[in-house]
Motif scaffolding. Structure first.
Motif, PDB file in Angstrom:
ATOM      1  N   LEU A 229       0.819  -1.211   0.000  1.00 37.54           N
ATOM      2  CA  LEU A 229       0.000   0.000   0.000  1.00 37.54           C
ATOM      3  C   LEU A 229       0.856   1.266   0.000  1.00 37.54           C
ATOM      4  CD1 LEU A 229      -2.866  -0.978   2.473  1.00 37.54           C
ATOM      5  CD2 LEU A 229      -3.032  -0.658   0.002  1.00 37.54           C
ATOM      6  N   LEU A 230       1.919   1.254   0.770  1.00 36.78           N
ATOM      7  CA  LEU A 230       2.797   2.428   0.816  1.00 36.78           C
ATOM      8  C   LEU A 230       3.433   2.720  -0.544  1.00 36.78           C
ATOM      9  CD1 LEU A 230       4.548   1.924   4.261  1.00 36.78           C
ATOM     10  CD2 LEU A 230       3.213   3.913   3.570  1.00 36.78           C
ATOM     11  N   PHE A 231       3.948   1.693  -1.194  1.00 36.10           N
ATOM     12  CA  PHE A 231       4.595   1.922  -2.486  1.00 36.10           C
ATOM     13  C   PHE A 231       3.584   2.231  -3.587  1.00 36.10           C
ATOM     14  CE2 PHE A 231       8.243  -0.222  -0.462  1.00 36.10           C
ATOM     15  CZ  PHE A 231       9.167   0.781  -0.674  1.00 36.10           C
ATOM     16  N   THR A 232       2.400   1.639  -3.509  1.00 32.28           N
ATOM     17  CA  THR A 232       1.360   1.975  -4.479  1.00 32.28           C
ATOM     18  C   THR A 232       0.934   3.424  -4.304  1.00 32.28           C
ATOM     19  OG1 THR A 232       0.610  -0.324  -4.494  1.00 32.28           O
ATOM     20  CG2 THR A 232      -0.906   1.318  -5.366  1.00 32.28           C
ATOM     21  N   ALA A 233       0.782   3.860  -3.062  1.00 31.89           N
ATOM     22  CA  ALA A 233       0.447   5.265  -2.796  1.00 31.89           C
ATOM     23  C   ALA A 233       1.563   6.181  -3.296  1.00 31.89           C
ATOM     24  CB  ALA A 233       0.208   5.474  -1.309  1.00 31.89           C
ATOM     25  N   ALA A 234       2.812   5.763  -3.132  1.00 33.13           N
ATOM     26  CA  ALA A 234       3.933   6.558  -3.646  1.00 33.13           C
ATOM     27  C   ALA A 234       3.852   6.675  -5.167  1.00 33.13           C
ATOM     28  CB  ALA A 234       5.261   5.937  -3.231  1.00 33.13           C
ATOM     29  N   GLY A 235       3.450   5.597  -5.835  1.00 30.21           N
ATOM     30  CA  GLY A 235       3.271   5.643  -7.283  1.00 30.21           C
ATOM     31  C   GLY A 235       2.173   6.603  -7.693  1.00 30.21           C
ATOM     32  N   VAL A 236       1.065   6.580  -6.964  1.00 30.43           N
ATOM     33  CA  VAL A 236      -0.048   7.486  -7.261  1.00 30.43           C
ATOM     34  C   VAL A 236       0.382   8.937  -7.045  1.00 30.43           C
ATOM     35  CG1 VAL A 236      -2.343   8.215  -6.493  1.00 30.43           C
ATOM     36  CG2 VAL A 236      -1.853   5.793  -6.792  1.00 30.43           C
ATOM     37  N   ILE A 237       1.058   9.202  -5.951  1.00 27.55           N
ATOM     38  CA  ILE A 237       1.512  10.563  -5.670  1.00 27.55           C
ATOM     39  C   ILE A 237       2.513  11.029  -6.726  1.00 27.55           C
ATOM     40  CG2 ILE A 237       2.803  11.986  -4.025  1.00 27.55           C
ATOM     41  CD1 ILE A 237       1.487  10.242  -1.810  1.00 27.55           C
ATOM     42  N   THR A 238       3.376  10.132  -7.178  1.00 26.60           N
ATOM     43  CA  THR A 238       4.330  10.481  -8.226  1.00 26.60           C
ATOM     44  C   THR A 238       3.605  10.860  -9.515  1.00 26.60           C
ATOM     45  OG1 THR A 238       5.978   9.009  -7.257  1.00 26.60           O
ATOM     46  CG2 THR A 238       6.313   9.648  -9.551  1.00 26.60           C
ATOM     47  N   VAL A 239       2.563  10.116  -9.871  1.00 23.53           N
ATOM     48  CA  VAL A 239       1.779  10.429 -11.071  1.00 23.53           C
ATOM     49  C   VAL A 239       1.092  11.780 -10.921  1.00 23.53           C
ATOM     50  CG1 VAL A 239      -0.280   9.759 -12.371  1.00 23.53           C
ATOM     51  CG2 VAL A 239       1.445   8.056 -11.818  1.00 23.53           C
ATOM     52  N   VAL A 240       0.513  12.036  -9.768  1.00 28.76           N
ATOM     53  CA  VAL A 240      -0.166  13.319  -9.539  1.00 28.76           C
ATOM     54  C   VAL A 240       0.827  14.476  -9.630  1.00 28.76           C
ATOM     55  CG1 VAL A 240      -1.379  14.691  -7.790  1.00 28.76           C
ATOM     56  CG2 VAL A 240      -2.055  12.329  -8.205  1.00 28.76           C
ATOM     57  N   LEU A 241       1.997  14.303  -9.034  1.00 25.97           N
ATOM     58  CA  LEU A 241       3.018  15.354  -9.123  1.00 25.97           C
ATOM     59  C   LEU A 241       3.486  15.564 -10.554  1.00 25.97           C
ATOM     60  CD1 LEU A 241       5.213  14.609  -5.986  1.00 25.97           C
ATOM     61  CD2 LEU A 241       3.732  16.578  -6.355  1.00 25.97           C
ATOM     62  N   ALA A 242       3.674  14.495 -11.294  1.00 24.23           N
ATOM     63  CA  ALA A 242       4.102  14.619 -12.691  1.00 24.23           C
ATOM     64  C   ALA A 242       3.042  15.348 -13.519  1.00 24.23           C
ATOM     65  CB  ALA A 242       4.383  13.243 -13.280  1.00 24.23           C
ATOM     66  N   GLU A 243       1.771  15.007 -13.307  1.00 28.38           N
ATOM     67  CA  GLU A 243       0.701  15.696 -14.029  1.00 28.38           C
ATOM     68  C   GLU A 243       0.662  17.175 -13.671  1.00 28.38           C
ATOM     69  OE1 GLU A 243      -2.879  13.591 -13.122  1.00 28.38           O
ATOM     70  OE2 GLU A 243      -2.493  12.044 -14.632  1.00 28.38           O
ATOM     71  N   HIS A 244       0.895  17.471 -12.409  1.00 27.49           N
ATOM     72  CA  HIS A 244       0.898  18.869 -11.966  1.00 27.49           C
ATOM     73  C   HIS A 244       2.017  19.650 -12.655  1.00 27.49           C
ATOM     74  CE1 HIS A 244       0.726  22.363  -9.360  1.00 27.49           C
ATOM     75  NE2 HIS A 244       2.017  22.201  -9.106  1.00 27.49           N
ATOM     76  N   PHE A 245       3.206  19.071 -12.681  1.00 30.34           N
ATOM     77  CA  PHE A 245       4.332  19.771 -13.301  1.00 30.34           C
ATOM     78  C   PHE A 245       4.151  19.911 -14.809  1.00 30.34           C
ATOM     79  CE2 PHE A 245       6.746  18.427  -9.420  1.00 30.34           C
ATOM     80  CZ  PHE A 245       6.914  19.711  -8.930  1.00 30.34           C
ATOM     81  N   VAL A 246       3.578  18.917 -15.457  1.00 28.03           N
ATOM     82  CA  VAL A 246       3.319  19.018 -16.899  1.00 28.03           C
ATOM     83  C   VAL A 246       2.297  20.111 -17.166  1.00 28.03           C
ATOM     84  CG1 VAL A 246       2.263  17.808 -18.852  1.00 28.03           C
ATOM     85  CG2 VAL A 246       3.989  16.657 -17.462  1.00 28.03           C
ATOM     86  N   ARG A 247       1.238  20.147 -16.390  1.00 26.11           N
ATOM     87  CA  ARG A 247       0.212  21.173 -16.552  1.00 26.11           C
ATOM     88  C   ARG A 247       0.795  22.566 -16.297  1.00 26.11           C
ATOM     89  NH1 ARG A 247      -3.279  19.775 -12.649  1.00 26.11           N
ATOM     90  NH2 ARG A 247      -3.637  17.813 -13.702  1.00 26.11           N
ATOM     91  N   ARG A 248       1.631  22.667 -15.285  1.00 25.01           N
ATOM     92  CA  ARG A 248       2.261  23.947 -14.958  1.00 25.01           C
ATOM     93  C   ARG A 248       3.192  24.407 -16.077  1.00 25.01           C
ATOM     94  NH1 ARG A 248       5.590  24.818  -9.387  1.00 25.01           N
ATOM     95  NH2 ARG A 248       5.491  27.067  -9.351  1.00 25.01           N
ATOM     96  N   ARG A 249       3.921  23.470 -16.645  1.00 25.03           N
ATOM     97  CA  ARG A 249       4.853  23.824 -17.725  1.00 25.03           C
ATOM     98  C   ARG A 249       4.091  24.274 -18.966  1.00 25.03           C
ATOM     99  NH1 ARG A 249      10.165  20.517 -19.543  1.00 25.03           N
ATOM    100  NH2 ARG A 249      10.752  21.953 -21.189  1.00 25.03           N
ATOM    101  N   ARG A 250       2.989  23.578 -19.268  1.00 26.05           N
ATOM    102  CA  ARG A 250       2.177  23.982 -20.425  1.00 26.05           C
ATOM    103  C   ARG A 250       1.600  25.376 -20.235  1.00 26.05           C
ATOM    104  NH1 ARG A 250      -1.090  18.381 -21.382  1.00 26.05           N
ATOM    105  NH2 ARG A 250       0.614  17.264 -22.371  1.00 26.05           N
ATOM    106  N   THR A 251       1.177  25.682 -19.007  1.00 22.41           N
ATOM    107  CA  THR A 251       0.645  27.010 -18.723  1.00 22.41           C
ATOM    108  C   THR A 251       1.726  28.069 -18.867  1.00 22.41           C
ATOM    109  OG1 THR A 251      -0.915  26.021 -17.159  1.00 22.41           O
ATOM    110  CG2 THR A 251      -0.558  28.379 -16.989  1.00 22.41           C
ATOM    111  N   ALA A 252       2.936  27.751 -18.402  1.00 19.22           N
ATOM    112  CA  ALA A 252       4.037  28.718 -18.498  1.00 19.22           C
ATOM    113  C   ALA A 252       4.438  28.954 -19.942  1.00 19.22           C
ATOM    114  CB  ALA A 252       5.236  28.211 -17.698  1.00 19.22           C
ATOM    115  N   ARG A 253       4.381  27.942 -20.778  1.00 22.77           N
ATOM    116  CA  ARG A 253       4.712  28.109 -22.196  1.00 22.77           C
ATOM    117  C   ARG A 253       3.681  28.923 -22.938  1.00 22.77           C
ATOM    118  NH1 ARG A 253       6.876  22.366 -24.540  1.00 22.77           N
ATOM    119  NH2 ARG A 253       8.887  22.401 -23.502  1.00 22.77           N
ATOM    120  N   GLY A 254       2.434  28.830 -22.483  1.00 23.97           N
ATOM    121  CA  GLY A 254       1.353  29.544 -23.147  1.00 23.97           C
ATOM    122  C   GLY A 254       1.363  31.033 -22.914  1.00 23.97           C
TER     123      GLY A 254
END
Length: 113
Positions: free
Chosen positions: A87-112
């Motif tokens: 459960l701990l490592f699966t949660a770490a995977g989910v949090i990593t995906v959420v953080l990656a999506e956040h940074f991608v969204r932030r980068r797209r906004t900054a480029r725009g």
């Protein structure tokens, strides 16, 4: 559901499966792979493994023995440890995906801009 969601789901599932296999086989290589795949959140999950073990042993000792006469861990402690680690490592995977999506969204906004 887009392709990126399927990839993210596969990533989280693979991290969870690696952690479960590590627990079932007792092989640390699978845990190491889970940590590396989920860096930097995997380091917090790794610390959580030891915290969970301490909590399971401490609380379990209130109700039953945490060592068998031959020195091995009882089945309940081994099983609950495997579940907690997975459960701990699966949660770490989910949090990593959420953080990656956040940074991608932030980068797209900054480029725009």
């Amino acid at each position: 559901m887009g392709v990126s969601r399927w990839v993210a789901g596969g990533y989280v599932a693979s991290v969870g499966v690696l952690a479960a296999i590590g627990g079932l086989t007792g092989n640390g290589r699978y845990y190491l792979a889970s940590i590396v795949l989920t860096l930097p959140v995997g380091l917090a999950a790794f610390a959580g493994v030891y915290l969970a073990r301490g909590l399971l042993t401490g609380v379990g000792e209130l109700f039953t023995t945490t060592r068998l006469p031959n020195g091995d861990d009882p089945g309940w402690l081994t099983t609950s440890g495997i579940v907690a680690n997975t459960l701990l490592f699966t949660a770490a995977g989910v949090i990593t995906v959420v953080l990656a999506e956040h940074f991608v969204r932030r980068r797209r906004t900054a480029r725009g801009r």
